[in-house]
Write a protein that holds these residues in place. Structure first.
Motif, PDB file in Angstrom:
ATOM      1  N   GLU A  57      33.119  19.748  29.443  1.00 14.57           N
ATOM      2  CA  GLU A  57      33.013  19.272  28.072  1.00 14.57           C
ATOM      3  C   GLU A  57      33.876  20.127  27.129  1.00 14.57           C
ATOM      4  O   GLU A  57      34.209  19.694  26.024  1.00 14.57           O
ATOM      5  N   THR A  64      38.982  19.656  35.728  1.00 17.49           N
ATOM      6  CA  THR A  64      38.978  18.193  35.806  1.00 17.49           C
ATOM      7  C   THR A  64      39.855  17.708  36.962  1.00 17.49           C
ATOM      8  O   THR A  64      39.438  16.861  37.767  1.00 17.49           O
ATOM      9  N   SER A 106      29.851  11.503  32.333  1.00 16.63           N
ATOM     10  CA  SER A 106      30.335  11.525  30.947  1.00 16.63           C
ATOM     11  C   SER A 106      31.854  11.484  30.859  1.00 16.63           C
ATOM     12  O   SER A 106      32.485  10.583  31.386  1.00 16.63           O
ATOM     13  N   SER A 107      32.446  12.492  30.215  1.00 12.66           N
ATOM     14  CA  SER A 107      33.890  12.488  29.983  1.00 12.66           C
ATOM     15  C   SER A 107      34.682  12.476  31.277  1.00 12.66           C
ATOM     16  O   SER A 107      35.763  11.885  31.349  1.00 12.66           O
ATOM     17  N   SER A 111      37.914  10.121  32.558  1.00  6.91           N
ATOM     18  CA  SER A 111      39.175  10.593  33.147  1.00  6.91           C
ATOM     19  C   SER A 111      39.460   9.867  34.455  1.00  6.91           C
ATOM     20  O   SER A 111      40.583   9.417  34.703  1.00  6.91           O
ATOM     21  N   THR A 185      44.684   8.650  27.179  1.00  9.21           N
ATOM     22  CA  THR A 185      43.704   9.346  28.008  1.00  9.21           C
ATOM     23  C   THR A 185      44.401   9.948  29.228  1.00  9.21           C
ATOM     24  O   THR A 185      45.238   9.305  29.860  1.00  9.21           O
ATOM     25  N   ILE A 227      33.406  11.859  23.837  1.00 11.37           N
ATOM     26  CA  ILE A 227      34.218  12.027  25.050  1.00 11.37           C
ATOM     27  C   ILE A 227      35.112  13.263  24.951  1.00 11.37           C
ATOM     28  O   ILE A 227      36.304  13.232  25.255  1.00 11.37           O
ATOM     29  N   LYS A 228      34.515  14.364  24.522  1.00 11.16           N
ATOM     30  CA  LYS A 228      35.279  15.585  24.242  1.00 11.16           C
ATOM     31  C   LYS A 228      35.862  16.232  25.487  1.00 11.16           C
ATOM     32  O   LYS A 228      36.820  16.996  25.416  1.00 11.16           O
ATOM     33  N   SER A 230      37.412  14.732  27.853  1.00 11.98           N
ATOM     34  CA  SER A 230      38.591  14.004  28.336  1.00 11.98           C
ATOM     35  C   SER A 230      39.792  14.349  27.466  1.00 11.98           C
ATOM     36  O   SER A 230      39.652  14.600  26.270  1.00 11.98           O
ATOM     37  N   ASP A 397      29.387   9.511  22.693  1.00  8.53           N
ATOM     38  CA  ASP A 397      30.364   8.995  23.651  1.00  8.53           C
ATOM     39  C   ASP A 397      30.401   7.468  23.671  1.00  8.53           C
ATOM     40  O   ASP A 397      31.451   6.864  23.931  1.00  8.53           O
TER      41      ASP A 397
END
Length: 594
Positions: A57, A64, A106-107, A111, A185, A227-228, A230, A397
């Motif tokens: 996050e 990631t 989540s994020s 991705s 993105t 979506i912090k 990503s 999100d």
């Protein structure tokens, strides 16, 4: 009025034709292999992603990418990539299960979603054999990460208004690209960019651009509401020389690639919304059992139960729609020879058959998740506003989903607009059905009685389809070629179509469950379907009244409203009791129930 569909189910035909429940794919029909795929995805998220959720996050690129490569090792990035290019070549139901079970990441799920969907599929469907061999194995494994670059600072929904240009060099070996893409993105770490540009400033085309090409750079990270975890950055192209062989498909065909990819993107977005909605229900039910006020858990208060029931009911309808749509796609893809040179283009065409359904899923899914997330925060009270509780992040999100993949407003215009275009091309007998309805409406006999389970709900669905044809036919007759300028009317027609598809999906799924398990074991789905159909039908009646009031006056309007009154007769339903029963199941299980 409605016909049985015998062969392939045509996209958009649900408003004029009935479908037998045996033809519908539901999440209750999963094979053992599909269940294993879902379990593998869930285990990966629980074991690898959630333990490092805080670091992700904070926008840790390296972490990631590392996790995406682990996902690639498990096959989670190659579901939609053909086996010939080191993918798994899975069916769309299996692919949807991966997306749904990734949602709680989540994020990170975003991705992955951008990479496997809109980032990779343009090459899967429209790439040359050489392009597929060069890029797809690495994209399927996660060795390379993809990003999709359509939006620009001055063009979002108006994609064809893009200003990025491409110019073929005199020797014909390169295209020189110049322009800026916005809100990309995965831009912070992507290796491959699918970029849309106008050749000679006019022919909208698509290119595969690599990060290492001179002139490619990215701007700073956007500071987002949600979506912090990503990466979202601009892509800047300054005299980038892209090899001519990196042109995707043909010059001037970029709009076809973009629109086809957006279809699957919209569908997958709805699947992600489904997964997030289920998580929000679980978090909220658990919290409601733990939080005590006035000497007892708040889950014991009827208004809390009502919220949990309504969250679950809408999610049940969404789940029914999502897997029905995945099944339609699989049916359409089933007749394609995947060894043929044009298999990719044919696959995209098969999915485009259900462009209307994809938009419907996107709108209903994003708005369902927003509703569920909002109610989840409300159930958490002040703690729902605190970042320590995940419902706060789900709420933030969720908001982007109504903007992603074409705003919900644009999709609402596309839903009836695409239906009318299909009718004008002779692909659907919509106009014929609307004309035949006129004489049928004059012969309506009110006062029917219904005794069997879901018989009245089935009748209401049939009436909803008649209402759509009546209201839509009146709008077409009044506005004719100027209908597209009447955006409020189009939006209302879209909402009626959305509710019809949702009602029918839930109804057919529940009928299939009854046939398989019996009424006693399908008690919760029956209750949810009865409530959802009744409440949706009331909404359809209100929308139809607004449409008729906009297109008619005087005696004509009075006649149409009289017919509408006949079409909307129904017996009262004790929804309060049904919602209490549904709430009891959710509270006891502390999770989404179906």
């Amino acid at each position: 009025m409605a016909d049985k569909v015998i062969d392939q189910v045509l996209g958009g035909s649900f408003v004029i034709a009935d479908l037998d429940y045996e033809r519908v794919v539901t999440p209750d029909d999963l094979t053992e292999e599909q269940r294993m795929i879902a379990e593998t995805t869930s285990d990966f998220v629980d074991g690898e992603v959630l333990p490092v959720d805080d670091e992700l996050e904070k926008l840790d690129y390296d972490l990631t990418v590392k996790l995406m490569r682990k996902a690639g090792e498990l096959g989670l990035l190659g579901a939609d990539v053909p086996e010939a290019y080191d993918g798994l070549g899975l069916d769309k139901v299996s692919s949807a299960l991966i997306s749904e079970n990734l949602a709680k990441a989540s994020s990170f799920a975003l991705s992955v979603g951008a990479h496997v969907g809109i980032g990779t599929l343009p090459i899967v469907y429209f790439g040359s054999e050489a392009q597929k061999k060069k890029y797809l194995p690495d994209l399927a494994s996660g060795a390379k990460i993809a990003a999709y670059c359509l939006t620009e600072p001055s063009s979002g929904s108006d994609a064809l208004g893009a200003k990025t240009t491409a110019r073929l060099t005199e020797d014909g070996e390169h295209y020189v690209l110049n322009g800026t893409k916005q809100f990309i993105t995965n831009a912070g770490f992507a290796d491959v960019f699918i970029v849309y540009a106008k050749v000679d400033g006019k022919d909208f085309s698509t290119f595969i651009v690599e990060r290492t090409m001179p002139g490619v750079s990215v701007g700073p990270e956007e500071k987002k509401m949600g979506i912090k975890g990503s990466s979202t950055r601009p892509l800047i192209l300054e005299d980038v020389k892209v090899p001519a062989e990196n042109l995707l498909w043909q010059v001037g065909k970029g709009h076809l690639i973009a629109f086809n990819i957006l279809n699957i993107g919209r569908f997958k977005l709805a699947v992600g919304c489904l997964g997030a909605a289920k998580e929000a229900i679980g978090l909220s039910a658990k919290y409601a059992n733990e939080r005590a006020q006035f000497g007892r858990p708040i889950s014991s208060f009827p208004l809390v139960g009502k919220k949990l029931a309504e969250m679950n009911i809408r999610t049940y309808a969404l789940e029914s729609m999502v897997y029905r749509t995945a099944g339609l796609m699989d049916d359409g893809l089933g007749g394609i020879d995947h060894a043929s040179p044009d298999a990719g283009v044919q696959s995209a065409k098969a999915i485009a058959e259900y462009a209307i359904e994809c938009s419907i899923n996107k709108v209903f899914g994003s708005e369902t998740l927003d509703f569920v997330a909002d109610e989840g925060v409300q159930l958490h009270g002040g703690y729902g506003f605190i970042q320590e509780y995940k419902i706060e992040r789900i709420y933030r999100d969720s908001r982007i989903n109504r903007i992603f993949e074409g705003t919900n407003e644009i999709n609402r215009l596309l839903i009836p607009g695409t239906l009318v275009k299909r009718a004008m091309k002779g692909e659907l007998p919509l106009l014929q059905k609307a004309q035949a309805l006129q004489s049928e409406l004059l012969q309506l006999v009110p006062g029917q009685t219904f005794e069997g389970t879901l018989e009245e709900e089935t009748h209401l669905l049939s009436m909803a389809k008649k209402i759509f044809l009546m209201a839509g036919g009146s709008a077409v007759q009044t506005y004719q070629t100027k209908l597209e300028e009447e955006q409020e009317t189009l939006s209302h027609l879209a909402d009626i179509m959305i509710q019809i598809y949702a009602m029918e999906s839930a109804l057919l799924r529940t009928k299939k469950l009854i046939a398989k398990k019996g009424e006693e074991k399908a008690a919760a789905p029956i209750a949810m379907t009865r409530v959802f159909v009744r409440e949706s039908f009331a909404g359809i009646e209100a929308l139809a009244k607004e449409i008729l009031a906009a297109v008619a006056t005087g005696d004509t309007l009075r006649t149409q409203l009289s017919v509408l009154k006949k079409l909307t007769r129904q017996s009262p339903l004790h929804t309060i009791q049904l919602k209490r029963e549904i709430a009891s199941s959710v509270i006891q299980s502390e999770q989404y129930v179906c």
